[in-house]
Design an enzyme around this catalytic site. Structure first.
Site, short mmCIF file in Angstrom:
data_model
loop_
_atom_site.label_atom_id
_atom_site.label_comp_id
_atom_site.label_asym_id
_atom_site.label_seq_id
_atom_site.Cartn_x
_atom_site.Cartn_y
_atom_site.Cartn_z
N GLU A 1 0.82 -1.22 0.00
CA GLU A 1 0.00 0.00 0.00
C GLU A 1 0.85 1.27 0.00
O GLU A 1 0.56 2.24 0.72
CB GLU A 1 -0.96 -0.01 1.19
CG GLU A 1 -1.99 -1.14 1.12
CD GLU A 1 -2.99 -1.12 2.26
OE1 GLU A 1 -4.18 -1.36 2.00
OE2 GLU A 1 -2.58 -0.87 3.41
N GLU B 1 -6.64 -7.66 -1.08
CA GLU B 1 -7.26 -7.64 0.25
C GLU B 1 -8.74 -7.35 0.10
O GLU B 1 -9.13 -6.21 -0.14
CB GLU B 1 -6.61 -6.60 1.15
CG GLU B 1 -5.18 -6.89 1.54
CD GLU B 1 -4.64 -5.89 2.55
OE1 GLU B 1 -5.44 -5.08 3.08
OE2 GLU B 1 -3.41 -5.91 2.80
#
Length: 613
Positions: free
Chosen positions: A173, A247
């Site tokens: 991320e 995710e």
């Protein structure tokens, strides 16, 4: 319908072509392949339960295991590496292969994961110029050193060498952070130059999807609610390449003082079905959350006026509960995933039994002040020193736990001002009498008058470093600057490190320094000792401390984590494998109040719930 091929039973098969992303669908050995994955972190699960949890993942119809790697646990001191017990990543990967699961490895170095400092070791912060997640030389040299040790352990587990790893993630991320354009290329090269040969992935949420990619690495997306704008972005950015949700958030994390976050099973099933209908691959984050044992919980500062710490449980409202129980989500998803296999999923492994052990009463007590004789020699310093820069832990500073700062004040009363330098919470005492609490919200305390020179003590707790966002460089703990009394800067401190490491806890647990509870019925802060007798084979249970305030629980020297009466979590998970038949030593460090009673229950209590918005 895109098939979901399982790993072959014979791992000695010829490996010619690993996972590829050169067409609209993943291919493995040149044949279409869909990733049905689930996240289970080896470091959040007792090693004795690894196989149980992975078998339950496979029985849900998943074919791929994903896991992060926590740098801070693997290198607790610079140059000192741990890859044993719950940190034996080699054994974990071997077990996945044995059970017929593919693996996506997410080695960081930053992992987020609601984990202290996003998995980065706190000793990095000893450098006053440190810039985490950047190409700052002090950071890249540390990453290189860690990867030299880690990557050589995982290379034999790559698909091309007959192992289960089919893909490796580049950092995590980074698009939401994105402070250094050269950083992601550096991490990519750090993996490739050490022999990583499998498919490379990156993953980002909607807020960073457009900024976290790196050339030659497949971009994937993270979300809980399907956003077609993100899917369309991936289509446009990576035409004719596979799309994957790295995710899919199956639940959410909890913060102390908030409500328990839940996300309904029916909503999850609907979104997962839509993702699969789009011919996308998916990874459930989390499939099984486990527990933030010890002091490993992170903290959140996103959209909050001040940071809030994560709770000890990482149940996450996931399909498989904190203690490994099947949930409604599990069964709904198992039925859904079965539609994407030619063979029915494996039979469900049996549930583990749990016990309601007989309630205990703490029998002995050791005050915090008396425990100081078991700590290292304190530091004497003109001004406060933050935890990370204390001369302890072989020059690596203090990472976790509490730090006690003491100095002299005169006999007059007045106002103590924290100057916003307490990280994160301080119990304040004058001559060992409790005065109040300093934290982010309370910056001043009134100190009553007394006689003669008095000792001011501040017991400062690091309640978890922020794990996500752009404040990672500011996560030094303890007293990070001067404090004032009546507008005068306090000086001449004696500083005790109370990291609550096993060596410290075990040193006085077996000592003769304990006092019977009848002699010190309410002295806090302090340590309280009780004995749990287990007949026969130990079973899982949950500890409930209804009459206690805030502190930490140890069982046979293992740190189970923090409890706090403000909730939402009201029980602590105690794994059966960490108990032994016969006598078990249960130790509680309590900060402020206790009724001495320790209860056990077979069911967790995560408090009042709130639906994820």
């Amino acid at each position: 319908m895109l098939p979901c091929r399982d790993p072959p039973a014979d791992r000695r098969m010829s490996r010619v072509e690993g996972l590829k992303a050169d067409s609209p669908h993943f291919t493995l050995e040149g044949k279409p392949f869909r990733i049905l994955g689930g996240s289970i972190h080896y470091f959040r699960v007792p090693r004795a339960y690894w196989e149980d949890r992975l078998l339950k993942l496979k029985a849900c119809g998943l074919n791929t295991l994903t896991t992060y790697v926590p740098w801070n646990l693997h290198e607790p001191q610079r140059g000192v590496f741990k890859f044993d017990e719950e940190l034996d990543v080699d054994a974990y990967l071997s077990l996945a292969a044995k059970l017929g699961l593919w693996v996506i490895l997410r080695p960081g170095p930053y992992i987020c994961a609601e984990w202290d400092l996003g998995g980065l070791p706190s000793w990095l912060l000893r450098d006053p110029h440190m810039r985490l997640r950047s190409t700052y030389r002090g950071f890249t040299e540390a990453v290189d050193s860690f990867f030299n040790e880690l990557i050589k352990k995982v290379l034999p587990h790559q698909y091309s060498r007959g192992g289960p790893i089919i893909a490796v993630q580049v950092e995590n991320e980074y698009g939401a952070y994105a402070t250094d354009q050269q950083y992601m290329p550096f991490i990519k090269e750090a993996l490739l130059s050490r022999g990583v040969a499998e498919l490379l992935l990156s993953s980002d949420g909607s807020d960073g999807l457009k900024f976290g990619g790196v050339e030659g690495v497949l971009e994937t997306v993270n979300f809980q609610k399907l956003k077609m704008d993100d899917i369309n972005y991936l289509d446009k950015k990576q035409p004719q390449r596979p799309k994957m949700v790295m995710e899919y958030w199956s639940g959410w994390f909890d913060l102390w003082g908030d409500l328990h976050q839940v996300y309904t099973a029916e909503n999850i099933r609907a979104v997962v079905a839509e993702i699969l209908n789009l011919d996308m691959s998916i990874n459930l984050y989390m499939f099984h959350g486990g527990t933030n044992f010890g002091f490993m919980n992170g903290a959140s500062a996103v959209d909050l006026p001040t940071p809030k710490a994560m709770i000890t449980s990482y149940d996450y409202d996931a399909p498989l509960s904190e203690a490994g129980d099947y949930t409604t989500k599990y069964h709904l998803l198992r039925n859904l995933f079965s539609l994407y296999h030619t063979q029915p999923p494996p039979d469900l492994p049996p549930q583990h039994q749990r016990a309601d052990y007989t309630p205990l009463v703490a029998q002995e007590h050791l005050s915090l002040w008396d425990s100081l004789s078991f700590t290292d020699e304190p530091l004497r310093s003109e001004g406060p020193v933050n935890m990370e820069n204390l001369p302890v832990n072989n020059g690596n500073g203090q990472s976790y736990g509490y730090t006690l700062y003491e100095t002299a004040i005169g006999n007059g009363g007045g106002t103590l001002n924290a100057m916003n330098h307490v990280r994160d919470r301080a119990l304040v005492f004058v001559d060992r009498q409790f005065v109040g609490v300093l934290d982010y919200e309370t910056q001043e305390l009134s100190v009553p008058e007394g006689k003669g020179d008095r000792t001011l003590s501040l017991l400062v707790e690091n309640w978890g470093r922020v794990n996500y966002g752009k404040t990672l460089d500011d996560q030094r703990k303890g007293l990070i600057g001067d404090i004032e009394f009546n507008k005068l800067v306090l000086r001449d401190f004696v500083i005790h490190s109370l990291s609550m490491e096993p060596a410290f806890v075990n040193s006085f647990q077996a000592s003769g320094c304990w006092a019977p509870m009848s002699e010190q019925p309410s002295a806090c802060p302090g340590f309280f000792l009780a004995s749990l007798h287990v007949n026969g084979s130990p079973k899982d249970t949950f500890i409930k401390l209804s009459g206690w305030g805030k502190g930490v629980v140890f069982i046979n020297g293992k740190n189970l984590g923090r409890y706090w009466s403000i909730g939402p979590q009201l029980t602590l998970y105690l794994p059966g494998p960490w108990l032994r038949s016969g006598i078990n030593q249960l130790l509680v460090f309590e900060e402020q109040k206790t009724d001495h009673n320790i209860e056990f229950t077979s069911s967790p209590d995560y408090g009042k719930t709130e639906h994820v918005k």
